[in-house]
Enzyme design. Structure first.
Site, PDB file in Angstrom:
ATOM      1  N   ASP A   1      -3.269  -5.079  -6.065  1.00 29.08           N
ATOM      2  CA  ASP A   1      -4.540  -5.674  -5.623  1.00 29.08           C
ATOM      3  C   ASP A   1      -4.426  -7.191  -5.479  1.00 29.08           C
ATOM      4  OD1 ASP A   1      -7.174  -5.519  -4.817  1.00 29.08           O
ATOM      5  OD2 ASP A   1      -7.975  -5.728  -6.852  1.00 29.08           O
TER       6      ASP A   1
ATOM      7  N   HIS B   1      -1.825  -8.438   3.552  1.00 30.97           N
ATOM      8  CA  HIS B   1      -1.279  -7.080   3.464  1.00 30.97           C
ATOM      9  C   HIS B   1       0.200  -7.063   3.881  1.00 30.97           C
ATOM     10  CE1 HIS B   1      -5.147  -5.620   2.433  1.00 30.97           C
ATOM     11  NE2 HIS B   1      -5.684  -5.721   3.632  1.00 30.97           N
TER      12      HIS B   1
ATOM     13  N   LEU C   1      15.652   6.635  -7.690  1.00 30.25           N
ATOM     14  CA  LEU C   1      14.282   6.335  -8.145  1.00 30.25           C
ATOM     15  C   LEU C   1      13.321   7.040  -7.213  1.00 30.25           C
ATOM     16  CD1 LEU C   1      12.625   3.065  -9.221  1.00 30.25           C
ATOM     17  CD2 LEU C   1      11.842   4.017  -7.090  1.00 30.25           C
TER      18      LEU C   1
HETATM   19  C1  IPE Z   1      -7.539  -0.562  -5.240  1.00 31.72           C
HETATM   20  O1  IPE Z   1      -7.913  -1.808  -4.799  1.00 31.72           O
HETATM   21  C2  IPE Z   1      -6.862   0.199  -4.157  1.00 31.72           C
HETATM   22  C3  IPE Z   1      -5.536  -0.273  -3.774  1.00 31.72           C
HETATM   23  C4  IPE Z   1      -4.881  -1.261  -4.311  1.00 31.72           C
HETATM   24  C5  IPE Z   1      -4.898   0.462  -2.701  1.00 31.72           C
HETATM   25  P1  IPE Z   1      -9.373  -2.091  -4.205  1.00 31.72           P
HETATM   26  O2  IPE Z   1      -9.407  -3.510  -3.841  1.00 31.72           O
HETATM   27  O3  IPE Z   1      -9.674  -1.117  -3.137  1.00 31.72           O
HETATM   28  O4  IPE Z   1     -10.298  -1.772  -5.465  1.00 31.72           O
HETATM   29  P2  IPE Z   1     -11.772  -2.239  -5.794  1.00 31.72           P
HETATM   30  O5  IPE Z   1     -12.612  -1.963  -4.576  1.00 31.72           O
HETATM   31  O6  IPE Z   1     -11.723  -3.696  -6.098  1.00 31.72           O
HETATM   32  O7  IPE Z   1     -12.165  -1.446  -6.984  1.00 31.72           O
HETATM   33  C1  IPE Z   2      -5.109  -4.551  -2.099  1.00 26.51           C
HETATM   34  O1  IPE Z   2      -5.543  -5.839  -1.800  1.00 26.51           O
HETATM   35  C2  IPE Z   2      -4.641  -3.822  -0.866  1.00 26.51           C
HETATM   36  C3  IPE Z   2      -5.465  -2.673  -0.490  1.00 26.51           C
HETATM   37  C4  IPE Z   2      -6.512  -2.247  -1.133  1.00 26.51           C
HETATM   38  C5  IPE Z   2      -5.076  -1.948   0.695  1.00 26.51           C
HETATM   39  P1  IPE Z   2      -7.038  -6.099  -1.337  1.00 26.51           P
HETATM   40  O2  IPE Z   2      -7.102  -5.978   0.131  1.00 26.51           O
HETATM   41  O3  IPE Z   2      -7.981  -5.236  -2.079  1.00 26.51           O
HETATM   42  O4  IPE Z   2      -7.207  -7.605  -1.769  1.00 26.51           O
HETATM   43  P2  IPE Z   2      -8.500  -8.270  -2.395  1.00 26.51           P
HETATM   44  O5  IPE Z   2      -8.873  -7.477  -3.620  1.00 26.51           O
HETATM   45  O6  IPE Z   2      -9.579  -8.224  -1.362  1.00 26.51           O
HETATM   46  O7  IPE Z   2      -8.066  -9.666  -2.724  1.00 26.51           O
HETATM   47 MG    MG Z   3      -8.977  -5.441  -3.819  1.00 23.48          MG
END
Ligand code: IPE
Ligand code: IPE
Ligand code: MG
Length: 249
Positions: free
Chosen positions: A21, A38, A132
């Site tokens: 995240d 991303h 792995l």
């Molecule tokens: C969790 O992150 C999902 C992934 C890392 C793929 P999110 O950014 O979607 O989670 P929330 O919305 O903050 O809970």
């Molecule tokens: C995690 O990073 C990637 C996915 C959920 C696909 P985020 O896109 O949720 O990044 P933040 O949380 O908005 O910074």
């Molecule tokens: Mg996020």
């Protein structure tokens, strides 16, 4: 594959899961668009696989796209799917060289064709690798996984001579054997980057006794030292599974 979860002070986790995240916030801090976060995040994921393998971890699951992530803006969802379709084939030579077996947890049927085909190709071409297991959690939701297993269990029970008896015979082990994760080792360590303290529908079943580790580091900035710090903390934890400290020593 080790299918037990060590009690007491385990040195190295068998299965590490990462909620990657913070891509969006990282991009924003750089003055870039979310998709660039991303993109960088995908590069870090590729590095982490190599670090995990070198450190002796057997299974690494990476949360790449949750069932709830479909609710993001269409452009971002499309970008994430294109990234997957582009990055996976490019990562294949690395995976072969490092003896990585690529697998998926989640329902890939709703993915766009190009992403689905890239996933299927990576699974097929690395199926016999043993170094792995890289388990990409794609369109994955812990609640959805449990629900799928409930349906599986109900159908299984209906096929048994005595429905009630079959249902009553269900225990956590038998139920887990009906889940998508039936051949995945129990999750030992769950890492979440990006500062949030929640599970966001990741590995709910195994979260029961996984060790949780949260770091403020945003995923695109995650480095080998950050992984080592998580493993070091894990090695210092005492896994009691409900028992007393004296029992697990
Ligand atoms: C969790 O992150 C999902 C992934 C890392 C793929 P999110 O950014 O979607 O989670 P929330 O919305 O903050 O809970
Ligand atoms: C995690 O990073 C990637 C996915 C959920 C696909 P985020 O896109 O949720 O990044 P933040 O949380 O908005 O910074
Ligand atoms: Mg996020």
């Amino acid at each position: 594959m080790a299918d037990f979860t060590p009690m007491g002070k385990p040195v190295l986790p068998t299965h590490v899961g990462i909620i990657m995240d913070g891509n969006g916030r990282w991009a924003k801090a750089q003055g870039s668009v979310r998709l660039e976060g991303h993109q960088k995040g995908a590069e870090v994921a590729r590095d982490v696989v190599k670090w995990a393998k070198d450190l002796g971890i057997r299974q690494l699951s990476l949360y790449a796209f949750s069932t709830e992530n479909w609710d993001r803006p269409k452009l971002e969802v499309r970008g994430l799917m294109s990234l997957l379709a582009m990055m996976l084939p490019r990562s294949l030579p690395d995976m072969q060289q490092n003896d990585i077996r690529f697998r998926v947890l989640g329902d890939i049927a709703p993915l766009p064709g190009s992403a689905r085909r890239a996933v299927e190709k990576a699974c097929a071409e690395t199926a016999t690798n043993t170094g792995l297991d890289l388990i990409l959690c794609l369109n994955y939701g812990g609640q959805q996984e449990i629900l799928a297993a409930v349906k599986h269990a109900a159908r299984w029970a209906m096929q048994q001579p005595d429905y009630d008896q079959a249902l009553d015979s269900l225990n956590p082990e038998l139920f887990r054997a009906m889940m998508w994760r039936h051949d995945v080792a129990p999750l030992d360590l769950m890492i979440r980057t990006g500062g949030e303290k929640r599970i966001s529908n990741f590995h709910l079943w195994d979260a029961a006794y996984a060790e949780l580790y949260f770091t403020d580091v945003l995923w695109p900035a995650f480095c080998k030292q950050d992984l080592q710090a998580a493993l070091l903390e894990y090695a210092g934890r005492e896994r009691r599974f409900g028992r007393t400290s004296e029992q697990v020593l």
